[in-house]
Design an enzyme around this catalytic site. Structure first.
Site, PDB file in Angstrom:
ATOM      1  N   HIS A   1       0.813  -1.216   0.000  1.00  0.00           N
ATOM      2  CA  HIS A   1       0.000   0.000   0.000  1.00  0.00           C
ATOM      3  C   HIS A   1       0.849   1.270   0.000  1.00  0.00           C
ATOM      4  O   HIS A   1       1.917   1.342   0.611  1.00  0.00           O
ATOM      5  CB  HIS A   1      -0.940   0.004   1.202  1.00  0.00           C
ATOM      6  N   ASP A   2       0.394   2.251  -0.767  1.00  0.00           N
ATOM      7  CA  ASP A   2       0.986   3.588  -0.820  1.00  0.00           C
ATOM      8  C   ASP A   2       2.382   3.620  -1.432  1.00  0.00           C
ATOM      9  O   ASP A   2       3.111   4.595  -1.273  1.00  0.00           O
ATOM     10  CB  ASP A   2       1.010   4.235   0.574  1.00  0.00           C
TER      11      ASP A   2
ATOM     12  N   GLY B   1       5.121  -0.901   3.008  1.00  0.00           N
ATOM     13  CA  GLY B   1       4.261   0.228   2.714  1.00  0.00           C
ATOM     14  C   GLY B   1       5.021   1.529   2.551  1.00  0.00           C
ATOM     15  O   GLY B   1       6.091   1.727   3.120  1.00  0.00           O
TER      16      GLY B   1
END
Length: 275
Positions: free
Chosen positions: A122-123, A140
């Site tokens: 994520h991200d 992340g």
């Protein structure tokens, strides 16, 4: 030319499919997915969530794209995954959507080559022409610059930045930011010089490489603080765009410290970002 959808595939109502899209056997495409013109899902591919796949990107079997982030704080918000054009995504790759705390979007650039079993968390913000080799694992909020290569089995700590044209060796455990054009090797990884092979392959001139090598030695082998050495390097070699890119990277504020060569002390390496 309309999309070609295999009879065993499931394409949920609301999905947007561009011209010439091919969805192979046993694939599932969610309602909030957009597939760009000419995108190919070979077979057994899952694309879900608010996910956009760029034109002509090819996704191989058992890849799962757009799943929710592996973050205990995630509240189910409609965050996004955006994958660029002309990428190759090999078998069993996983890419997760962003989190509200990280800006809400995971992004992969154009012409990336993501090999089997690699994980994009994520991200993450991944540039163009990036290669993630088999089983590369990104935590992340990782940022990777254009043309960087991450070797097989390498693990990248959350919030690490990897600069453009950098090379991370196979099985490296990377806890610190890797400068543009740098080469990181080992567990835990240290800076092992410049990615000279990559620079030559990408057509950098002999003069540009020599200037970058001199700046590297002065930046990491000189006396004084990292900040003072950076100022001295700028005064001597600031006309080089490659040197400027390295200095801008070192001076910018990241959550992880700057990776340094093994010869420097652990204490210096730990304080590199704040010198």
């Amino acid at each position: 030319m309309s999309a070609a959808i295999h009879p065993t595939a499931i394409v949920e109502d609301g999905a947007t499919l561009g011209e010439g899209v091919s969805v192979g056997p046993f694939c599932r495409v969610g309602a909030d997915v957009t597939l760009g013109d000419g995108a190919v899902l070979e077979s057994h591919v899952v694309v879900e969530g608010h996910t956009t796949i760029g034109a002509r990107t090819r996704i191989h079997p058992f890849a799962c794209l757009g799943g929710p982030p592996q973050d205990l704080k995630f509240d189910g918000s409609p965050t996004r995954l955006v994958v660029g054009a002309d990428c190759t995504i090999r078998e069993a790759v996983t890419m997760h959507r962003g989190t509200p705390q990280g800006g809400g979007e995971t992004r992969v650039g154009d012409r990336c080559f993501i090999l089997a079993y690699a994980h994009v968390a994520h991200d993450n913000h991944i540039g163009n022409n990036v290669v993630l080799t088999n089983t590369a694992m990104l935590g992340g909020h990782v940022t990777i610059g254009d043309f960087a290569i991450v070797g097989g089995g390498a693990g990248i700590h959350q919030f690490v930045r990897i600069g453009a044209y950098a090379f991370v060796g196979g099985l490296a455990a990377v806890e610190h930011d890797v400068i543009p054009y740098g080469m990181a090797i080992g567990n835990r990884a240290d800076l092992a010089g410049l990615n000279l092979v990559g620079l030559k392959r990408r057509g950098f001139s002999r003069e540009a490489i020599h200037t970058l090598r001199r700046a590297y030695r002065e930046l990491f082998e000189g006396e004084g603080t990292l900040a003072a050495r950076a100022d001295a390097v700028e005064a001597r070699h600031g006309e080089s765009p490659q040197v400027r890119e390295v200095l801008d990277f070192v001076r910018s504020a990241g959550k992880r410290s700057i990776m340094t060569p093994a010869a420097r002390s652990a204490a210096t390496a730990a304080s590199g970002a704040s010198d």
